[in-house]
Scaffold this active site. Structure first.
Site, mmCIF file in Angstrom:
data_model
loop_
_atom_site.group_PDB
_atom_site.id
_atom_site.type_symbol
_atom_site.label_atom_id
_atom_site.label_comp_id
_atom_site.label_asym_id
_atom_site.label_seq_id
_atom_site.Cartn_x
_atom_site.Cartn_y
_atom_site.Cartn_z
ATOM 1 N N CYS A 179 -37.611 20.265 21.352
ATOM 2 C CA CYS A 179 -38.449 21.340 21.900
ATOM 3 C C CYS A 179 -39.863 20.874 22.253
ATOM 4 C CB CYS A 179 -38.490 22.512 20.934
ATOM 5 S SG CYS A 179 -36.863 23.100 20.488
ATOM 6 N N HIS A 213 -44.507 26.721 22.345
ATOM 7 C CA HIS A 213 -43.043 26.696 22.369
ATOM 8 C C HIS A 213 -42.541 28.027 21.829
ATOM 9 C CE1 HIS A 213 -38.941 25.830 21.798
ATOM 10 N NE2 HIS A 213 -39.017 25.693 20.490
ATOM 11 N N ASN A 271 -35.005 31.004 22.698
ATOM 12 C CA ASN A 271 -35.523 29.642 22.549
ATOM 13 C C ASN A 271 -34.805 28.736 23.541
ATOM 14 O OD1 ASN A 271 -36.124 27.022 21.800
ATOM 15 N ND2 ASN A 271 -35.865 27.378 19.603
HETATM 16 O O1 UT7 Z 1 -37.095 25.293 18.440
HETATM 17 C C1 UT7 Z 1 -37.505 24.751 17.220
HETATM 18 C C2 UT7 Z 1 -36.628 25.004 16.110
HETATM 19 N N1 UT7 Z 1 -36.356 26.360 15.707
HETATM 20 C C3 UT7 Z 1 -37.209 27.106 14.984
HETATM 21 O O2 UT7 Z 1 -38.376 26.919 14.993
HETATM 22 C C4 UT7 Z 1 -36.672 28.218 14.139
HETATM 23 C C5 UT7 Z 1 -37.351 28.259 12.805
HETATM 24 N N2 UT7 Z 1 -36.811 29.206 11.902
HETATM 25 C C6 UT7 Z 1 -36.737 30.545 12.143
HETATM 26 O O3 UT7 Z 1 -37.089 31.003 13.198
HETATM 27 C C7 UT7 Z 1 -36.261 31.461 11.042
HETATM 28 O O4 UT7 Z 1 -36.199 30.745 9.813
HETATM 29 C C8 UT7 Z 1 -34.863 32.094 11.325
HETATM 30 C C9 UT7 Z 1 -35.004 33.105 12.461
HETATM 31 C C10 UT7 Z 1 -33.871 31.029 11.692
HETATM 32 C C11 UT7 Z 1 -34.372 32.844 10.094
HETATM 33 O O5 UT7 Z 1 -35.319 33.816 9.692
HETATM 34 P P1 UT7 Z 1 -35.731 33.973 8.163
HETATM 35 O O6 UT7 Z 1 -36.677 35.080 8.093
HETATM 36 O O7 UT7 Z 1 -36.155 32.628 7.687
HETATM 37 O O8 UT7 Z 1 -34.367 34.459 7.530
HETATM 38 P P2 UT7 Z 1 -33.555 33.805 6.320
HETATM 39 O O9 UT7 Z 1 -32.852 32.588 6.760
HETATM 40 O O10 UT7 Z 1 -34.442 33.752 5.109
HETATM 41 O O11 UT7 Z 1 -32.511 34.938 6.061
HETATM 42 C C12 UT7 Z 1 -32.875 36.226 5.554
HETATM 43 C C13 UT7 Z 1 -31.635 37.071 5.433
HETATM 44 C C14 UT7 Z 1 -30.521 36.378 4.672
HETATM 45 O O12 UT7 Z 1 -29.822 37.369 3.945
HETATM 46 P P3 UT7 Z 1 -30.111 37.600 2.372
HETATM 47 O O13 UT7 Z 1 -29.856 36.283 1.729
HETATM 48 O O14 UT7 Z 1 -31.551 38.037 2.303
HETATM 49 O O15 UT7 Z 1 -29.137 38.669 2.018
HETATM 50 C C15 UT7 Z 1 -29.629 35.844 5.762
HETATM 51 O O16 UT7 Z 1 -28.298 35.689 5.344
HETATM 52 O O17 UT7 Z 1 -31.116 37.366 6.726
HETATM 53 C C16 UT7 Z 1 -29.753 36.931 6.806
HETATM 54 N N3 UT7 Z 1 -29.537 36.440 8.168
HETATM 55 C C17 UT7 Z 1 -29.172 37.229 9.172
HETATM 56 N N4 UT7 Z 1 -28.900 38.553 9.219
HETATM 57 C C18 UT7 Z 1 -28.545 39.076 10.405
HETATM 58 C C19 UT7 Z 1 -29.698 35.171 8.648
HETATM 59 N N5 UT7 Z 1 -29.444 35.134 9.951
HETATM 60 C C20 UT7 Z 1 -29.095 36.414 10.306
HETATM 61 C C21 UT7 Z 1 -28.731 37.013 11.539
HETATM 62 N N6 UT7 Z 1 -28.471 38.341 11.527
HETATM 63 N N7 UT7 Z 1 -28.660 36.322 12.681
#
Ligand code: UT7
Length: 307
Positions: free
Chosen positions: A108, A232, A262
């Site tokens: 990216c 980005h 993205n």
């Molecule tokens: O381009 C460069 C690289 N990419 C990035 O920069 C992305 C960087 N990371 C992020 O943007 C975020 O970490 C994500 C969007 C990927 C995830 O967001 P988060 O706030 O860190 O969520 P999380 O992984 O902590 O998950 C929170 C909850 C979890 O459930 P529990 O354990 O709280 O019950 C996940 O299982 O959300 C759940 N979850 C989802 N729920 C619905 C994870 N993905 C999803 C989803 N839909 N797509």
């Protein structure tokens, strides 16, 4: 020595995929995706070549130059059409360019790495460099994996950089790579994108803020002087956190991830195009262009528009 951006172009596939559509096949929801990422819809389709050609033609028209005026092509892409030959050579052929052409993969950060490389080429005798960021990320997404499927999308953006002995748009660059973090975001041959989202998030904010601050220092300005931040487009919360730490209100940040998701190497030129379309790019203004991604890689540049 100076280098000026003389034209810009973009291309996105026609097919719009909304969060609601993804929710039909994945255990996710529009509410979760919007709240946690800021993404509302994305474009899916095309290839790095097909999208890259369209964006490049748009940029050449905008610059008022023809294929014969370009003496180097750099395609930033994480998703080339083939392992070899480079997608840049295929694009060069389609456009009728008669010049060296190469792919560059810095994930990216790719577009900014390519702009930095173009600057070096202009410094050493090239007159005009065509830089494209084009991605077909959807091909490498496991559409049953909600972690990646809600984030990644397809698109392209391009710019023409021209040597200019009197004017300079590119005031400072800070680039970096930390291969020790390589496993945080990967895609194996014949595999799918996989990511430790939380850790990438944390590091992304850190490297964006750190590289941005260094680039501002090098340019001899502060964040107060910035009219725009063109970051980005990975997650609205990353942009908010970086802006907060840099003391820049969100009104100065360009956000297009709500419409495009993205798009890796394409996201910064897509964001620039949106800012220009909305009259947010004025001659003499300072802007910070900043990217981060797999590698991990990062790249911040301070720009002052000369036109
Ligand atoms: O381009 C460069 C690289 N990419 C990035 O920069 C992305 C960087 N990371 C992020 O943007 C975020 O970490 C994500 C969007 C990927 C995830 O967001 P988060 O706030 O860190 O969520 P999380 O992984 O902590 O998950 C929170 C909850 C979890 O459930 P529990 O354990 O709280 O019950 C996940 O299982 O959300 C759940 N979850 C989802 N729920 C619905 C994870 N993905 C999803 C989803 N839909 N797509």
């Amino acid at each position: 020595m100076g280098a000026r951006f003389i034209g810009w172009g973009t291309a996105v596939p026609e097919r719009v995929v909304t969060n609601d559509e993804l929710s039909l096949t994945l255990d996710t929801s529009d509410a979760w995706i919007t709240e946690r990422t800021g993404i509302r819809e994305r474009r899916i389709g095309g290839t790095a070549k097909s999208l890259g050609v369209l964006a490049a033609r748009d940029a050449l028209n905008d610059a008022g130059v023809g294929p014969e005026d370009i003496d180097f092509l750099i395609l930033a892409t994480t998703t080339p059409d083939r392992i070899t030959p480079s997608t840049a050579t295929l694009i060069a052929h389609e456009l009728g360019l008669q010049c060296p052409a190469m792919d560059l993969n810095a994930a990216c950060s790719g577009f900014m790495y390519a702009v930095r490389t173009a600057y070096g080429l202009l410094e050493t005798g090239n007159k005009r460099v065509l830089v494209i960021g084009a991605e077909n990320l959807s091909r490498w997404v496991d559409w049953t994996d909600r972690n990646m499927a809600v984030l990644l999308a397809d698109g392209a953006g391009a710019t023409v950089l021209e040597y200019d002995p009197t004017e300079n748009d590119l005031l400072a660059f800070v680039l970096g790579a930390e291969g020790a973090d390589a496993d945080l975001l990967t895609c194996e041959h014949e595999g799918y994108f996989q990511m430790d989202g939380k850790e990438v998030f944390r590091r992304a904010v850190r490297v964006v803020v750190d590289s941005a601050q260094k680039a501002l220092d090098m340019a001899g300005i502060t964040s107060d002087d910035l009219s725009l931040i063109i970051p980005h487009q990975a997650n609205i919360r990353i942009i908010q956190a970086a802006c907060q730490r840099l003391n820049v209100e969100m009104e100065r940040a360009v956000v297009v991830l709500d419409r495009y998701g993205n798009t890796s190497s394409a996201s910064i030129p897509l964001a620039f195009a949106d800012a220009r379309q909305n009259d947010r790019v004025q001659k003499g203004d300072y802007a910070l262009l900043t990217g981060f991604g797999a590698g991990m890689t990062w790249a911040s540049a301070v720009v002052r528009w000369s036109r």
